[in-house]
Design an enzyme around this catalytic site. Sequence first.
Site, short mmCIF file in Angstrom:
data_model
loop_
_atom_site.label_atom_id
_atom_site.label_comp_id
_atom_site.label_asym_id
_atom_site.label_seq_id
_atom_site.Cartn_x
_atom_site.Cartn_y
_atom_site.Cartn_z
N HIS A 189 0.86 -1.18 0.00
CA HIS A 189 0.00 0.00 0.00
C HIS A 189 0.90 1.24 0.00
O HIS A 189 1.72 1.41 0.92
CB HIS A 189 -0.86 0.06 1.26
CG HIS A 189 -2.06 -0.83 1.22
ND1 HIS A 189 -1.98 -2.19 1.21
CD2 HIS A 189 -3.39 -0.53 1.20
CE1 HIS A 189 -3.20 -2.70 1.19
NE2 HIS A 189 -4.09 -1.71 1.17
N GLU A 192 -1.49 6.35 -1.19
CA GLU A 192 -2.93 6.45 -0.90
C GLU A 192 -3.12 7.65 0.04
O GLU A 192 -3.67 8.66 -0.35
CB GLU A 192 -3.43 5.15 -0.25
CG GLU A 192 -4.90 5.18 0.14
CD GLU A 192 -5.32 3.99 1.03
OE1 GLU A 192 -4.47 3.40 1.71
OE2 GLU A 192 -6.54 3.69 1.04
N1 ADE Z 1 -7.38 1.21 2.26
C1 ADE Z 1 -6.54 0.76 3.18
N2 ADE Z 1 -5.31 1.33 3.30
C2 ADE Z 1 -4.44 0.88 4.21
N3 ADE Z 1 -4.70 -0.12 5.04
C3 ADE Z 1 -5.89 -0.72 4.98
N4 ADE Z 1 -6.40 -1.74 5.69
C4 ADE Z 1 -7.65 -1.94 5.23
N5 ADE Z 1 -7.95 -1.09 4.24
C5 ADE Z 1 -6.85 -0.31 4.05
ZN ZN Z 2 -6.17 -1.77 0.78
#
Ligand code: ADE
Ligand code: ZN
Length: 322
Positions: A189, A192
Site C-alpha cells: 500500500h 494512498e
Molecule cells: N485502504 C486501506 N489502506 C491501508 N490499510 C488498509 N487496511 C484496510 N484497508 C486499508
Molecule cells: Zn487496501
Amino acid sequence: MTSHLKKVELHCHLEGAAPPALTEAQARKYGIDISGALRDGAYVWHDFASFLECYDTVSEVYKTEEDYALLTETYLDELATINAIYSELIVSPDHGKRIGLGADAYISGVCEGIRRAKEKSGIEARLIVTGERHFGPESVIAAAEYAAKAGNPLITGFNLAGEERMGRVADYARAFDVARDAGLGLTIHAGEVCGAFSVADALDAVRPARIGHGVRAIEDLDLVKRLADLGTVLEICPGSNIALRVFPDFASHPLRRLKEAGVPVTISSDDPPFFHTSLEREYALAAEAFGFGDAEIDAMTRTAIEAAFVDEETRKALLTRL
Ligand SMILES: Nc1ncnc2[nH]cnc12
Ligand SMILES: [Zn+2]
C-alpha cells in the site's frame, strides 16, 4: 452496463469485505456492543485513522475458524453472482494470533471458505498475507515469516497495509526480503494517504511487482514514467479513494491519466461495505465515471490476471475464461 463482463480483483481486505448484516449477527452471537463501529446498517468512521479503528473493531467479532470460513464463503459467493472469476484476499494471520484463535486456525478457516465457494461457483481465490504498519516493523516481519513458512499453496503474496504515515517503507524492507526469498508475490500500500514520495519509497526499498493504490504517483510525472517503464501494476480502488477523500471526486481521480501514461492499471474494491461500494460498482464506475468501453475494461481485467499471484496453469485457465 458492465454486469455481463467477467471480473477479477487483486485488492480486497477480507475483514474489510464483511457485510454489515453478518457483522451485526456475529456481534449479537458474542454479546459484543458494536454500536460504535456499525450503526443503521453502515460502518461508522470519518477519516483514515478512524476507518482503521473501525476496521479493527469489526474484525473483533470474527473469532473462530468457522467465523472465518463463513465470512470468506459469503464474500466469494457474492462475487460469483457478479461474474467474478478470481479474487485475491488480503488477510491478517496476525489478527488470528491477537484474538487467541491462532494464525493457523485463522488461515484454515479462510481456506475452507475458499473451498466451499469454489465448489459452488468455480471462483478462484488466493491469499495475500499482510503486515500492518501501525503494529510496528517487528509484527510485519513476523507476518512475513509466517507467510514464508506456512507452505500453504493458497498463500501466494505479501503486502504492507495499515497507517501509511507510520514509518517509511525501508523500515519494513526486511519483511519483504523474507517474503521474496519464499517466492511470494510482493505488493505494498503506497500513494494512498501519503504522496508520491511513498510510491518512490516502495520502488526504491522493495521494487514490488504491484502497488496497492499508488494513485498519488500522479503528483510526480517522472515517477509515473518510472512506473510505466518498470511495468509496476497499480491496484486502483476508485470508490475507496473518493470515500477516503484522497481525491474530491471521480473527475479529478487519475485512473485514466495513469492508464494513458502507460502504467498497467487494474480495478478493485478495497474494503467494499466500508466505502459503500462493491466490485460490481467499481466496474460500473469504470464505464460511467471514467468513460471506459467494454474492450478497455476487459483489457484491465486481463492485466489483473497477468499480474495475479497464481501458478501459470491457473493463470492460463483464467485467461481462457475471460
Ligand atoms: N485502504 C486501506 N489502506 C491501508 N490499510 C488498509 N487496511 C484496510 N484497508 C486499508
Ligand atoms: Zn487496501
